[in-house]
Design an enzyme around this catalytic site. Structure first.
Site, PDB file in Angstrom:
ATOM      1  N   GLY A   1       7.037   2.609   4.863  1.00  0.00           N
ATOM      2  CA  GLY A   1       6.602   2.887   3.493  1.00  0.00           C
ATOM      3  C   GLY A   1       5.950   4.261   3.449  1.00  0.00           C
TER       4      GLY A   1
ATOM      5  N   ALA B   1       6.794   7.194   2.509  1.00  0.00           N
ATOM      6  CA  ALA B   1       6.938   8.150   1.399  1.00  0.00           C
ATOM      7  C   ALA B   1       6.111   7.743   0.180  1.00  0.00           C
ATOM      8  CB  ALA B   1       8.410   8.285   1.015  1.00  0.00           C
TER       9      ALA B   1
ATOM     10  N   GLY C   1       2.541   6.243  -2.033  1.00  0.00           N
ATOM     11  CA  GLY C   1       1.223   6.774  -2.378  1.00  0.00           C
ATOM     12  C   GLY C   1       0.239   6.674  -1.225  1.00  0.00           C
ATOM     13  N   ILE C   2       0.279   5.586  -0.476  1.00  0.00           N
ATOM     14  CA  ILE C   2      -0.553   5.465   0.731  1.00  0.00           C
ATOM     15  C   ILE C   2       0.160   6.127   1.896  1.00  0.00           C
ATOM     16  CG2 ILE C   2      -1.537   3.856   2.418  1.00  0.00           C
ATOM     17  CD1 ILE C   2      -1.595   1.760   0.085  1.00  0.00           C
ATOM     18  N   GLY C   3       1.456   5.871   1.994  1.00  0.00           N
ATOM     19  CA  GLY C   3       2.228   6.312   3.153  1.00  0.00           C
ATOM     20  C   GLY C   3       2.102   7.801   3.428  1.00  0.00           C
TER      21      GLY C   3
ATOM     22  N   ASN D   1       6.748  -8.185  -2.895  1.00  0.00           N
ATOM     23  CA  ASN D   1       6.284  -7.714  -1.581  1.00  0.00           C
ATOM     24  C   ASN D   1       6.508  -8.722  -0.449  1.00  0.00           C
ATOM     25  OD1 ASN D   1       5.590  -5.417  -2.871  1.00  0.00           O
ATOM     26  ND2 ASN D   1       3.371  -5.654  -2.694  1.00  0.00           N
TER      27      ASN D   1
ATOM     28  N   ILE E   1      -0.884  -3.662   5.527  1.00  0.00           N
ATOM     29  CA  ILE E   1      -1.603  -3.150   4.350  1.00  0.00           C
ATOM     30  C   ILE E   1      -1.027  -3.749   3.063  1.00  0.00           C
ATOM     31  CG2 ILE E   1      -2.035  -1.043   2.999  1.00  0.00           C
ATOM     32  CD1 ILE E   1      -2.199   0.505   5.657  1.00  0.00           C
TER      33      ILE E   1
ATOM     34  N   ASN F   1       0.119  -5.737  -0.042  1.00  0.00           N
ATOM     35  CA  ASN F   1      -0.510  -6.860  -0.740  1.00  0.00           C
ATOM     36  C   ASN F   1       0.511  -7.887  -1.217  1.00  0.00           C
ATOM     37  OD1 ASN F   1      -3.369  -6.718  -0.914  1.00  0.00           O
ATOM     38  ND2 ASN F   1      -3.176  -4.848  -2.133  1.00  0.00           N
TER      39      ASN F   1
ATOM     40  N   ASP G   1     -12.231  -2.508   2.204  1.00  0.00           N
ATOM     41  CA  ASP G   1     -13.374  -3.273   1.675  1.00  0.00           C
ATOM     42  C   ASP G   1     -14.667  -2.846   2.376  1.00  0.00           C
ATOM     43  OD1 ASP G   1     -11.612  -4.801   0.060  1.00  0.00           O
ATOM     44  OD2 ASP G   1     -11.090  -5.999   1.810  1.00  0.00           O
TER      45      ASP G   1
ATOM     46  N   HIS H   1      -8.700 -10.489   1.345  1.00  0.00           N
ATOM     47  CA  HIS H   1      -8.617  -9.213   0.622  1.00  0.00           C
ATOM     48  C   HIS H   1      -8.077  -9.424  -0.790  1.00  0.00           C
ATOM     49  CE1 HIS H   1      -8.271  -4.990  -0.219  1.00  0.00           C
ATOM     50  NE2 HIS H   1      -6.993  -5.156  -0.511  1.00  0.00           N
TER      51      HIS H   1
HETATM   52  N1  LIG Z   1      -4.810  -3.610   2.157  1.00  0.00           N
HETATM   53  C1  LIG Z   1      -5.376  -2.821   1.265  1.00  0.00           C
HETATM   54  O1  LIG Z   1      -6.610  -2.653   1.265  1.00  0.00           O
HETATM   55  C2  LIG Z   1      -4.546  -2.075   0.262  1.00  0.00           C
HETATM   56  C3  LIG Z   1      -5.105  -0.990  -0.431  1.00  0.00           C
HETATM   57  C4  LIG Z   1      -4.317  -0.295  -1.331  1.00  0.00           C
HETATM   58  C5  LIG Z   1      -2.987  -0.697  -1.544  1.00  0.00           C
HETATM   59  N2  LIG Z   1      -2.484  -1.746  -0.867  1.00  0.00           N
HETATM   60  C6  LIG Z   1      -1.086  -2.163  -1.040  1.00  0.00           C
HETATM   61  O2  LIG Z   1      -0.233  -1.250  -0.344  1.00  0.00           O
HETATM   62  C7  LIG Z   1       1.070  -1.305  -0.920  1.00  0.00           C
HETATM   63  C8  LIG Z   1       1.603   0.104  -1.150  1.00  0.00           C
HETATM   64  O3  LIG Z   1       0.849   0.774  -2.112  1.00  0.00           O
HETATM   65  P1  LIG Z   1       1.233   2.280  -2.557  1.00  0.00           P
HETATM   66  O4  LIG Z   1       0.218   2.705  -3.545  1.00  0.00           O
HETATM   67  O5  LIG Z   1       1.485   3.109  -1.376  1.00  0.00           O
HETATM   68  O6  LIG Z   1       2.616   1.998  -3.307  1.00  0.00           O
HETATM   69  P2  LIG Z   1       3.806   3.039  -3.577  1.00  0.00           P
HETATM   70  O7  LIG Z   1       4.736   2.405  -4.554  1.00  0.00           O
HETATM   71  O8  LIG Z   1       3.265   4.373  -3.905  1.00  0.00           O
HETATM   72  O9  LIG Z   1       4.525   3.163  -2.159  1.00  0.00           O
HETATM   73  C9  LIG Z   1       5.186   2.088  -1.565  1.00  0.00           C
HETATM   74  C10 LIG Z   1       6.306   2.631  -0.720  1.00  0.00           C
HETATM   75  O10 LIG Z   1       6.938   1.502  -0.112  1.00  0.00           O
HETATM   76  C11 LIG Z   1       8.312   1.830  -0.056  1.00  0.00           C
HETATM   77  N3  LIG Z   1       9.121   0.641   0.149  1.00  0.00           N
HETATM   78  C12 LIG Z   1       9.530  -0.300  -0.725  1.00  0.00           C
HETATM   79  N4  LIG Z   1      10.307  -1.194  -0.103  1.00  0.00           N
HETATM   80  C13 LIG Z   1      10.377  -0.834   1.201  1.00  0.00           C
HETATM   81  C14 LIG Z   1      11.031  -1.352   2.331  1.00  0.00           C
HETATM   82  N5  LIG Z   1      11.776  -2.457   2.280  1.00  0.00           N
HETATM   83  N6  LIG Z   1      10.895  -0.703   3.503  1.00  0.00           N
HETATM   84  C15 LIG Z   1      10.134   0.415   3.597  1.00  0.00           C
HETATM   85  N7  LIG Z   1       9.497   0.972   2.544  1.00  0.00           N
HETATM   86  C16 LIG Z   1       9.625   0.345   1.367  1.00  0.00           C
HETATM   87  C17 LIG Z   1       8.610   2.520  -1.380  1.00  0.00           C
HETATM   88  O11 LIG Z   1       9.823   3.244  -1.320  1.00  0.00           O
HETATM   89  C18 LIG Z   1       7.378   3.401  -1.525  1.00  0.00           C
HETATM   90  O12 LIG Z   1       7.584   4.667  -0.964  1.00  0.00           O
HETATM   91  C19 LIG Z   1       0.921  -2.144  -2.191  1.00  0.00           C
HETATM   92  O13 LIG Z   1       1.369  -3.444  -1.945  1.00  0.00           O
HETATM   93  C20 LIG Z   1      -0.569  -2.140  -2.452  1.00  0.00           C
HETATM   94  O14 LIG Z   1      -0.995  -3.236  -3.198  1.00  0.00           O
HETATM   95  C21 LIG Z   1      -3.237  -2.430   0.024  1.00  0.00           C
HETATM   96  O1  LIG Z   2      -6.424  -3.347  -5.622  1.00  0.00           O
HETATM   97  C1  LIG Z   2      -5.280  -3.220  -5.209  1.00  0.00           C
HETATM   98  O2  LIG Z   2      -4.322  -3.742  -5.768  1.00  0.00           O
HETATM   99  C2  LIG Z   2      -5.004  -2.378  -3.993  1.00  0.00           C
HETATM  100  C3  LIG Z   2      -5.889  -2.680  -2.843  1.00  0.00           C
HETATM  101  O3  LIG Z   2      -5.802  -4.010  -2.439  1.00  0.00           O
HETATM  102  C4  LIG Z   2      -7.307  -2.263  -3.040  1.00  0.00           C
HETATM  103  O4  LIG Z   2      -8.206  -3.013  -2.697  1.00  0.00           O
HETATM  104  O5  LIG Z   2      -7.528  -1.131  -3.516  1.00  0.00           O
END
Ligand SMILES: NC(=O)c1ccc[n+]([C@@H]2O[C@H](COP(=O)([O-])OP(=O)(O)OC[C@H]3O[C@@H](n4cnc5c(N)ncnc54)[C@H](O)[C@@H]3O)[C@@H](O)[C@H]2O)c1
Ligand SMILES: O=C(O)C[C@H](O)C(=O)O
Length: 341
Positions: A36, A38, A40-42, A122, A145, A147, A178, A205
């Site tokens: 993942g 490319a 927002g987190i990646g 997801n 990571i 969700n 967190d 979480h």
């Molecule tokens: N654990 C935490 O504390 C936490 C914090 C923030 C976000 N998140 C979660 O992280 C995830 C990603 O968030 P984001 O803001 O980066 O989203 P995003 O949409 O910006 O990026 C997600 C990336 O995943 C890729 N993707 C989709 N399907 C895929 C697959 N099968 N294989 C590989 N890549 C794939 C997309 O192409 C995209 O580049 C979300 O589920 C979000 O809820 C978790």
């Molecule tokens: O809140 C969300 O959906 C993303 C992540 O789990 C967070 O805690 O920021």
């Protein structure tokens, strides 16, 4: 603007600091994969992993957009070799030989959604990626990571069990954000230097399953009950605060990348033999009657060595623990059921 010489010296200072306390010299080869990459987190997470001197090989995988991200990151003059992989046919190559796989793949929330609303999309993404991990790098540490973490970690466990590769010590739900939030919010109210603050965050979480233990926060401060209640609520709602501020453009990315990089660095250090690395993480657990639970874990050379107990809870903490059990249990069951369909 930061001059190139300043950035170079910051990176070099960073690498000197990171090398302190390492048991082995030279630093071992370590391959880290971001699934993942490319997103927002990646993207920022890939940048931060490129700055980590413990990484020798950085593999960036996504279904689209990785060549550009990998090209940009690869020009940074730090230790690791960067390769971008795009599309499912390249997933195996991306994963082969991995020591750590970090998974921020999947859709983020929009205002009004819960993390569980992401399950339908997801869960399938995580299931597919974990099947590939079982096949191509069954011994890697997995940092989940995506969700809803409360369900995606049990999904991963079931996928690995079915593949015969499950080792509970190698599977981690990343709850570091967190902890990062709890530290920041506590420092602001307790008027203590944020860099010195520690706050354990346990449970899961999502919403009320996120249970920061401010009664155990250090440095100690005599915060009154109302303030502790408000800090707890703000930590539990931290993700929603960002989702609302982004108004439809996703959820926390930069702070999550920071938190993900902290957790991956802790895993790298312990793989390399640094003792007594302790972080909070959502893992298979017998600390409560729930099969998965976040608490402090002591990391070791093969994943977590020990899941630490909760310590003494305040009445407020005990109440929070009782309140979260129902929701966390059903999120775990939902994940297990999905993985076995
Ligand atoms: N654990 C935490 O504390 C936490 C914090 C923030 C976000 N998140 C979660 O992280 C995830 C990603 O968030 P984001 O803001 O980066 O989203 P995003 O949409 O910006 O990026 C997600 C990336 O995943 C890729 N993707 C989709 N399907 C895929 C697959 N099968 N294989 C590989 N890549 C794939 C997309 O192409 C995209 O580049 C979300 O589920 C979000 O809820 C978790
Ligand atoms: O809140 C969300 O959906 C993303 C992540 O789990 C967070 O805690 O920021």
């Amino acid at each position: 603007m930061m001059k190139p010489s300043m950035l170079r010296s910051a990176v070099s200072r960073c690498s000197q600091l990171s090398r302190r306390g390492y048991a082995t010299n030279p630093v071992p080869e370590r391959k880290v994969v971001v699934l993942g990459a490319a997103g927002g987190i990646g993207q920022p997470l890939s940048l931060l992993m490129k700055l980590n001197p413990l990484v020798s090989s950085l593999s960036l995988y996504d279904i689209a957009g990785t060549p550009g991200v990998a090209a940009a990151v690869s020009h940074i003059n730090t230790r690791s070799e960067v390769v971008g992989y795009q599309g499912e046919e390249q997933l195996g190559k991306a994963l082969e030989g991995a020591d750590i796989v970090i998974i921020p793949a999947g859709v983020p929330r929009k205002p009004g959604m819960t993390r569980d609303d992401l399950f339908n999309i997801n869960a399938g993404i995580v299931k597919g990626l974990c099947s590939a991990i079982a096949k191509y790098c069954p011994h890697a540490l997995v940092n989940m990571i995506s969700n809803p973490v409360n369900s995606t970690v049990p999904i991963a466990a079931e996928v690995f069990k079915k593949a015969g590769t499950y080792d509970e010590r190698r599977l981690f739900g990343v709850t570091t954000l967190d902890v990062v939030r709890a530290k920041t919010f506590y420092a602001g109210k307790a008027k203590v230097p944020v860099a010195e603050v520690n706050v354990p965050v346990v449970g899961g979480h999502a919403g009320i399953t996120i249970l920061p233990l401010f009664s155990q926060a250090t440095p100690q401060a005599n915060l009154d009950h109302d303030l502790i209640q408000a800090l707890t609520k703000r930590t539990q709602d931290g993700g929603t605060e960002v989702v609302e501020a982004k108004a439809g453009k996703g959820s926390a990315t930069l702070s999550m990348a920071y938190a993900g990089a902290i957790f991956a660095d802790a895993c790298l250090k312990s793989l390399n033999g640094v003792p007594d690395v302790v972080e909070c993480s959502y893992v298979q657990s017998s600390v409560t009657d729930l099969p998965f639970f976040a608490s402090k874990v002591r990391l070791g050379k093969n994943g977590w060595d020990e899941v630490l107990g909760l310590g003494t809870l305040s009445d407020f903490g005990n109440q929070g623990l009782e309140n979260l059990k129902g929701e966390l249990q059903s999120s775990i069951e939902k994940g297990i059921k999905f993985a076995n369909q």
